[in-house]
Design a protein around this motif. Structure first.
Motif, PDB file in Angstrom:
ATOM      1  N   SER A 104       1.290  -1.272   0.090  1.00 20.02           N
ATOM      2  CA  SER A 104       0.341   0.207  -0.067  1.00 20.02           C
ATOM      3  C   SER A 104       0.493   1.449  -0.055  1.00 20.02           C
ATOM      4  N   ASP A 137       0.394   5.265   0.903  1.00 19.22           N
ATOM      5  CA  ASP A 137      -0.156   6.464   1.465  1.00 19.22           C
ATOM      6  C   ASP A 137      -0.239   7.956   0.984  1.00 19.22           C
ATOM      7  N   ASP A 156      -9.469  -4.720  -0.485  1.00 19.90           N
ATOM      8  CA  ASP A 156      -9.917  -3.218  -0.764  1.00 19.90           C
ATOM      9  C   ASP A 156     -10.860  -3.299   0.558  1.00 19.90           C
ATOM     10  N   ASP A 186      -9.726  -2.453   3.768  1.00 18.88           N
ATOM     11  CA  ASP A 186      -9.638  -2.015   4.728  1.00 18.88           C
ATOM     12  C   ASP A 186      -9.859  -0.219   5.387  1.00 18.88           C
ATOM     13  N   TYR A 189      -7.935   1.279   6.473  1.00 18.71           N
ATOM     14  CA  TYR A 189      -6.681   3.181   6.226  1.00 18.71           C
ATOM     15  C   TYR A 189      -7.380   2.944   5.075  1.00 18.71           C
ATOM     16  N   ILE A 190      -7.812   2.113   3.706  1.00 17.30           N
ATOM     17  CA  ILE A 190      -8.696   2.411   2.886  1.00 17.30           C
ATOM     18  C   ILE A 190     -10.027   3.934   2.822  1.00 17.30           C
ATOM     19  N   THR A 191     -10.351   3.357   3.779  1.00 14.62           N
ATOM     20  CA  THR A 191     -11.584   4.242   4.486  1.00 14.62           C
ATOM     21  C   THR A 191     -11.794   4.934   5.393  1.00 14.62           C
ATOM     22  N   TYR A 203      -4.855   5.735   2.502  1.00 19.42           N
ATOM     23  CA  TYR A 203      -4.120   4.424   1.391  1.00 19.42           C
ATOM     24  C   TYR A 203      -4.639   5.135  -0.292  1.00 19.42           C
ATOM     25  N   GLN A 204      -3.348   5.737  -1.006  1.00 13.42           N
ATOM     26  CA  GLN A 204      -4.232   5.828  -1.826  1.00 13.42           C
ATOM     27  C   GLN A 204      -3.782   5.099  -3.371  1.00 13.42           C
ATOM     28  N   GLN A 205      -3.702   3.885  -3.189  1.00 11.27           N
ATOM     29  CA  GLN A 205      -3.071   2.663  -3.847  1.00 11.27           C
ATOM     30  C   GLN A 205      -3.086   1.502  -3.425  1.00 11.27           C
ATOM     31  N   VAL A 206      -3.230   0.417  -3.791  1.00 13.62           N
ATOM     32  CA  VAL A 206      -2.712  -0.827  -3.242  1.00 13.62           C
ATOM     33  C   VAL A 206      -2.762  -2.140  -4.424  1.00 13.62           C
TER      34      VAL A 206
END
Length: 101
Positions: A7, A9, A76, A78, A80-82, A86-89
């Motif tokens: 991931s 940030d 998808d 996680d 940290y995504i919501t 994260y900008q990209q995983v």
């Protein structure tokens, strides 16, 4: 099979990371409890184990999942995504060679 979840940030993610960290760690602890977690941790934004206000530039999780689709679905949702950390995983199959065992 093992999968690497790599991931990246967004800039200045530290505040959002701190807020979402308990929920993020709870998911990793569940993988560990199930015996599926190989390793997990953040990438400090500077050359230091304690980067302070510099924060982190991303994270790495290596864990066992039944399929690439299962690993992607896990990644998808996680926290940290919501939370916008994260900008990209990227999720990729991973073959552990060392340490042996």
């Amino acid at each position: 099979m093992l999968y690497a979840i790599i991931s990246q940030d967004v800039e200045n993610s530290l505040e959002a990371r701190i807020k979402a960290r308990p929920d993020h760690l709870a998911r990793l602890e569940q993988l560990q409890k199930e015996g599926r977690l190989v390793l997990a941790g953040p990438h400090p934004a500077i050359d230091s184990n304690d980067p302070g206000e510099a924060g982190f530039s991303g994270s790495l999780v290596v864990a066992e999942f039944a399929s690439l689709n299962d690993a992607q679905n896990w990644a998808d949702i996680d926290p940290y995504i919501t939370a916008g950390v994260y900008q990209q995983v990227s999720v990729k199959p991973f073959k552990k060679v060392f340490p042996a065992g």
